[in-house]
Design a protein around this motif. Structure first.
Motif, PDB file in Angstrom:
ATOM      1  N   THR A 165       0.833  -1.205   0.000  1.00 19.92           N
ATOM      2  CA  THR A 165       0.000   0.000   0.000  1.00 19.92           C
ATOM      3  C   THR A 165       0.864   1.250   0.000  1.00 19.92           C
ATOM      4  O   THR A 165       0.578   2.223  -0.704  1.00 19.92           O
ATOM      5  CB  THR A 165      -0.921   0.006   1.230  1.00 19.92           C
ATOM      6  N   LEU A 166       1.934   1.214   0.793  1.00 23.04           N
ATOM      7  CA  LEU A 166       2.849   2.353   0.842  1.00 23.04           C
ATOM      8  C   LEU A 166       3.505   2.586  -0.506  1.00 23.04           C
ATOM      9  O   LEU A 166       3.634   3.731  -0.962  1.00 23.04           O
ATOM     10  CB  LEU A 166       3.903   2.109   1.920  1.00 23.04           C
ATOM     11  N   GLU A 167       3.915   1.512  -1.159  1.00 22.54           N
ATOM     12  CA  GLU A 167       4.552   1.646  -2.471  1.00 22.54           C
ATOM     13  C   GLU A 167       3.594   2.259  -3.493  1.00 22.54           C
ATOM     14  O   GLU A 167       3.986   3.132  -4.283  1.00 22.54           O
ATOM     15  CB  GLU A 167       5.040   0.281  -2.957  1.00 22.54           C
ATOM     16  N   ARG A 168       2.335   1.823  -3.488  1.00 20.34           N
ATOM     17  CA  ARG A 168       1.355   2.392  -4.419  1.00 20.34           C
ATOM     18  C   ARG A 168       1.141   3.877  -4.137  1.00 20.34           C
ATOM     19  O   ARG A 168       1.044   4.682  -5.063  1.00 20.34           O
ATOM     20  CB  ARG A 168       0.029   1.632  -4.299  1.00 20.34           C
ATOM     21  N   LYS A 169       1.050   4.212  -2.867  1.00 20.94           N
ATOM     22  CA  LYS A 169       0.836   5.616  -2.491  1.00 20.94           C
ATOM     23  C   LYS A 169       1.999   6.487  -2.937  1.00 20.94           C
ATOM     24  O   LYS A 169       1.802   7.607  -3.464  1.00 20.94           O
ATOM     25  CB  LYS A 169       0.659   5.718  -0.973  1.00 20.94           C
ATOM     26  N   LEU A 170       3.210   6.004  -2.746  1.00 24.19           N
ATOM     27  CA  LEU A 170       4.389   6.764  -3.156  1.00 24.19           C
ATOM     28  C   LEU A 170       4.435   6.927  -4.669  1.00 24.19           C
ATOM     29  O   LEU A 170       4.802   8.003  -5.182  1.00 24.19           O
ATOM     30  CB  LEU A 170       5.655   6.073  -2.654  1.00 24.19           C
ATOM     31  N   LEU A 215      10.922   3.630   1.450  1.00 24.28           N
ATOM     32  CA  LEU A 215      10.243   2.343   1.508  1.00 24.28           C
ATOM     33  C   LEU A 215      11.107   1.303   2.206  1.00 24.28           C
ATOM     34  O   LEU A 215      10.614   0.513   3.023  1.00 24.28           O
ATOM     35  CB  LEU A 215       9.891   1.895   0.091  1.00 24.28           C
ATOM     36  N   HIS A 216      12.392   1.286   1.914  1.00 27.16           N
ATOM     37  CA  HIS A 216      13.297   0.352   2.580  1.00 27.16           C
ATOM     38  C   HIS A 216      13.404   0.661   4.068  1.00 27.16           C
ATOM     39  O   HIS A 216      13.498  -0.262   4.903  1.00 27.16           O
ATOM     40  CB  HIS A 216      14.678   0.417   1.923  1.00 27.16           C
ATOM     41  N   LEU A 217      13.395   1.947   4.415  1.00 28.68           N
ATOM     42  CA  LEU A 217      13.462   2.329   5.816  1.00 28.68           C
ATOM     43  C   LEU A 217      12.244   1.820   6.586  1.00 28.68           C
ATOM     44  O   LEU A 217      12.377   1.249   7.681  1.00 28.68           O
ATOM     45  CB  LEU A 217      13.562   3.848   5.931  1.00 28.68           C
ATOM     46  N   VAL A 218      11.071   2.015   6.009  1.00 29.86           N
ATOM     47  CA  VAL A 218       9.843   1.549   6.659  1.00 29.86           C
ATOM     48  C   VAL A 218       9.846   0.029   6.768  1.00 29.86           C
ATOM     49  O   VAL A 218       9.426  -0.538   7.777  1.00 29.86           O
ATOM     50  CB  VAL A 218       8.606   2.043   5.890  1.00 29.86           C
ATOM     51  N   SER A 219      10.333  -0.639   5.722  1.00 29.45           N
ATOM     52  CA  SER A 219      10.405  -2.098   5.749  1.00 29.45           C
ATOM     53  C   SER A 219      11.298  -2.577   6.887  1.00 29.45           C
ATOM     54  O   SER A 219      10.973  -3.531   7.607  1.00 29.45           O
ATOM     55  CB  SER A 219      10.923  -2.614   4.409  1.00 29.45           C
TER      56      SER A 219
END
Length: 218
Positions: A101-106, A208-212
């Protein structure tokens, strides 16, 4: 401008080219200022963001640089993270795997930033491609008018032909003079826009990597 023997159409053509030139230089100044200001804001925010000790601390930097494109990108990411942390069910657009979801939003925010960055560039491209033809139209019309005047006078000497034809060619010269800055500015600004977009994409990937990594450690 052209002499009194020129037609209203030639004068209108020259005024259109002048308007094109004013619009071109206005856009050049505005876009250069926009890119320069946003680049400084992006660089400043990124330095503070990556210097933060946690995501919560980094979130506090958003308000300080809210005009920067990268801030809007991070803000879109935090919207997803905030929805995941709510006790009640999130909105439908935020449901599903958090990272997906985060990737789509970004990606959606990156598309918005790309459109905002390219505002005005289409106008420069249009002016660069049409200005010579507008000038050529004025030249052709002026030559037709000059030939009519020559036929009426019954004289075709160089002295008679040079003046009207030279006046008609002014429109083509102005059209080229308008088109060249527009084309050069478009190419330059488009390269700058693409570089800025690539920098945002790199930041989005790092975010994204940081959140992961953060979610994996919880």
């Amino acid at each position: 401008m052209v002499t009194d023997s020129s037609t209203l159409i030639i004068n209108a053509t020259l005024w259109v080219l002048i308007a094109f030139s004013v619009l071109t230089w206005t856009l050049i100044v505005l876009k250069v200022w926009q890119y320069w200001r946003q680049s400084l804001a992006n660089r400043s925010f990124e330095e503070r963001f990556w210097s933060a000790s946690s995501l919560d601390e980094a979130r506090g930097e958003i308000a300080a640089g809210k005009t920067a494109p990268v801030v809007r990108l991070v803000g879109a990411g935090f919207e997803v993270l905030d929805s995941a942390g709510q006790s009640h069910p999130p909105a439908l657009k935020y449901r599903g795997d958090l990272l997906a979801t985060l990737e789509r939003k970004l990606k959606r925010q990156l598309e918005r930033e790309s459109r905002l960055s390219d505002i005005g560039l289409t106008v420069l491209a249009s002016i660069g491609s049409t200005a010579p033809f507008v000038g050529l139209f004025g030249t052709v019309w002026g030559i037709m008018r000059a030939l009519q005047d020559i036929s009426k006078s019954g004289k075709a000497s160089l002295e008679v032909v040079a003046g009207p034809i030279g006046e008609a060619l002014i429109a083509t010269a102005i059209g080229i003079a308008v088109a060249v800055p527009a084309v050069l500015a478009y190419n330059f600004l488009m390269r700058q826009s693409r570089r800025r977009q690539q920098a945002l994409e790199i930041f989005a990937e790092d975010f994204l990597h940081l959140v992961s990594a953060e979610t994996a450690n919880r």
